[in-house]
Design a protein around this motif. Sequence first.
Motif, PDB file in Angstrom:
ATOM      1  N   GLY A 101       0.824  -1.196   0.000  1.00  0.00           N
ATOM      2  CA  GLY A 101       0.000   0.000   0.000  1.00  0.00           C
ATOM      3  C   GLY A 101       0.856   1.244   0.000  1.00  0.00           C
ATOM      4  N   THR A 102       0.225   2.386   0.254  1.00  0.00           N
ATOM      5  CA  THR A 102       0.963   3.646   0.294  1.00  0.00           C
ATOM      6  C   THR A 102       1.020   4.185   1.720  1.00  0.00           C
ATOM      7  OG1 THR A 102      -1.024   4.974  -0.161  1.00  0.00           O
ATOM      8  CG2 THR A 102       0.290   4.243  -2.061  1.00  0.00           C
ATOM      9  N   VAL A 103       2.113   4.858   2.010  1.00  0.00           N
ATOM     10  CA  VAL A 103       2.287   5.555   3.280  1.00  0.00           C
ATOM     11  C   VAL A 103       2.598   7.008   2.952  1.00  0.00           C
ATOM     12  CG1 VAL A 103       3.605   5.735   5.417  1.00  0.00           C
ATOM     13  CG2 VAL A 103       3.129   3.479   4.438  1.00  0.00           C
ATOM     14  N   SER A 104       1.748   7.913   3.419  1.00  0.00           N
ATOM     15  CA  SER A 104       1.941   9.352   3.212  1.00  0.00           C
ATOM     16  C   SER A 104       2.435   9.975   4.506  1.00  0.00           C
ATOM     17  CB  SER A 104       0.623  10.024   2.795  1.00  0.00           C
ATOM     18  OG  SER A 104       0.094   9.433   1.629  1.00  0.00           O
ATOM     19  N   ARG A 105       3.585  10.645   4.440  1.00  0.00           N
ATOM     20  CA  ARG A 105       4.109  11.317   5.631  1.00  0.00           C
ATOM     21  C   ARG A 105       3.554  12.742   5.647  1.00  0.00           C
ATOM     22  NH1 ARG A 105      10.268  10.796   8.054  1.00  0.00           N
ATOM     23  NH2 ARG A 105       9.671  11.383  10.193  1.00  0.00           N
ATOM     24  N   LEU A 106       2.526  12.963   6.451  1.00  0.00           N
ATOM     25  CA  LEU A 106       1.832  14.239   6.473  1.00  0.00           C
ATOM     26  C   LEU A 106       2.522  15.243   7.394  1.00  0.00           C
ATOM     27  CD1 LEU A 106      -1.806  12.824   6.651  1.00  0.00           C
ATOM     28  CD2 LEU A 106      -0.465  13.429   4.619  1.00  0.00           C
ATOM     29  N   GLU A 107       3.097  14.743   8.494  1.00  0.00           N
ATOM     30  CA  GLU A 107       3.917  15.545   9.403  1.00  0.00           C
ATOM     31  C   GLU A 107       5.027  14.636   9.907  1.00  0.00           C
ATOM     32  OE1 GLU A 107       1.559  17.431  12.473  1.00  0.00           O
ATOM     33  OE2 GLU A 107      -0.165  17.624  11.117  1.00  0.00           O
ATOM     34  N   ASP A 108       5.900  15.146  10.771  1.00  0.00           N
ATOM     35  CA  ASP A 108       7.029  14.335  11.239  1.00  0.00           C
ATOM     36  C   ASP A 108       6.565  12.996  11.803  1.00  0.00           C
ATOM     37  OD1 ASP A 108       9.146  15.902  10.503  1.00  0.00           O
ATOM     38  OD2 ASP A 108       9.239  17.015  12.394  1.00  0.00           O
ATOM     39  N   ASN A 109       5.519  13.011  12.608  1.00  0.00           N
ATOM     40  CA  ASN A 109       5.010  11.792  13.219  1.00  0.00           C
ATOM     41  C   ASN A 109       3.521  11.605  12.950  1.00  0.00           C
ATOM     42  OD1 ASN A 109       7.116  10.239  14.603  1.00  0.00           O
ATOM     43  ND2 ASN A 109       7.441  12.131  15.777  1.00  0.00           N
ATOM     44  N   VAL A 110       3.098  11.951  11.742  1.00  0.00           N
ATOM     45  CA  VAL A 110       1.714  11.751  11.329  1.00  0.00           C
ATOM     46  C   VAL A 110       1.722  11.104   9.938  1.00  0.00           C
ATOM     47  CG1 VAL A 110      -0.493  12.823  10.780  1.00  0.00           C
ATOM     48  CG2 VAL A 110       0.885  13.721  12.662  1.00  0.00           C
ATOM     49  N   TYR A 111       1.062   9.950   9.828  1.00  0.00           N
ATOM     50  CA  TYR A 111       1.056   9.198   8.573  1.00  0.00           C
ATOM     51  C   TYR A 111      -0.364   8.774   8.212  1.00  0.00           C
ATOM     52  CZ  TYR A 111       6.045   8.762   9.545  1.00  0.00           C
ATOM     53  OH  TYR A 111       7.363   9.031   9.820  1.00  0.00           O
TER      54      TYR A 111
END
Length: 399
Positions: A101-111
């Motif tokens: 699947g995909t992993v989006s790094r939205l913030e330093d510790n938010v995915y």
Amino acid sequence: MPIGTPFHDRTFALCESLNYREWSGYYTVSAYEAHHEHEYNAIRNAAALIDISPLFKYRVTGKDATRLVDRIITRDINKVAVGQVIYTPWCDEQGKVIDDGTVSRLEDNVYRWTAADPSLRWFTQNAMGLEVNIEDISETVAALALQGPTSGRLLRGLAKGADIANLKYFRVTKGTIAGVPVEISRTGYTGDLGYEIWVAAEQALSVWDALTEAGRIFDLHPAGMLALDVARIEAGLLLIDIDFNSSTKALVEPQKYSPFEMGLGRLVHLDKHRFIGQQSLIGEKKRGPTKLIVGLEIDWTEVERHYEAVGLPPAVSPIASRVPVPMYSNGDQIGKATSTTWSPVLKRMIALATVNGDFARAGTRVEIEITVEAVRHRVGARVVKTPFYSPKQKTAVPV
């Protein structure tokens, strides 16, 4: 009983064929019209809108969120910047793929993490001892795939506060559509220029309406799973339960696949901090995989010959086949084709296939089984690298 997605009120009204299927407990359109030709052409020549809300979606937050992601996936998350999206598999302790699947790094510790199968239990089990929160947002977040050569121009004029013009491949940004907050990633499952739009489920219809209204001048069409299936095979993209099996569902060992066997060795970072399946994968890399998923180009002249022999014109279904068929070399079975389709853009019959390692080199000649008038035949095929189709606009700056 399946239920409708947050876009069901719109997709149901447009689905003239009433051709539906079940996807993760949701009603999903297979084709809006009696034939999916217009929908496929929208993906390749204009813009297509695809409801992908049934994907499983998770939001991972907390002080140890990055540690958890890195513990599970095969890629090094510490090399992924905020605003970047990655495609990745994750494995069991034996190095066999559970899902991708995909992993989006939205913030330093938010995915935001997407998966084909339910993954909350696996993520939670491996979060023991970590300060992390894993939220299943599958029902609260709706998703649309906007795919095709004109999709970038459509979004540039519609998405406010989102720098679509400079959004790079596998990056994510935020903005609004019709005043509704959305996240937009330059990702997709078609192998073409495309975006995925993530929106709160209760505001989903406003985004659909704005896209379809603005999309008229870009020849936007809703597209279903039949068109998507042809496009993803052309792009060389694998489908779980068809081209590979999750190790959690496999009944026998040969049904399991490692990332190397799936052709995803480039996504396995063996030198990073310890992750699940690492030791097994180190051993497999030294030995080499015993099987590989490859692309096939089928000899159309031979297919025609078998139809001519019985007095028929060649006939291949426009619907991609998900029925596995055997492959041979010198009379011995050496693998199976798992996804087969006629490619309208390439004018060729192509397939994704699993073959024994000795036959995986590009250019290798093999045979694949076809059936004509209930009689089985073997026709020639050639192993090729994937993707079969990869247009420049997929990764280039959209014009």
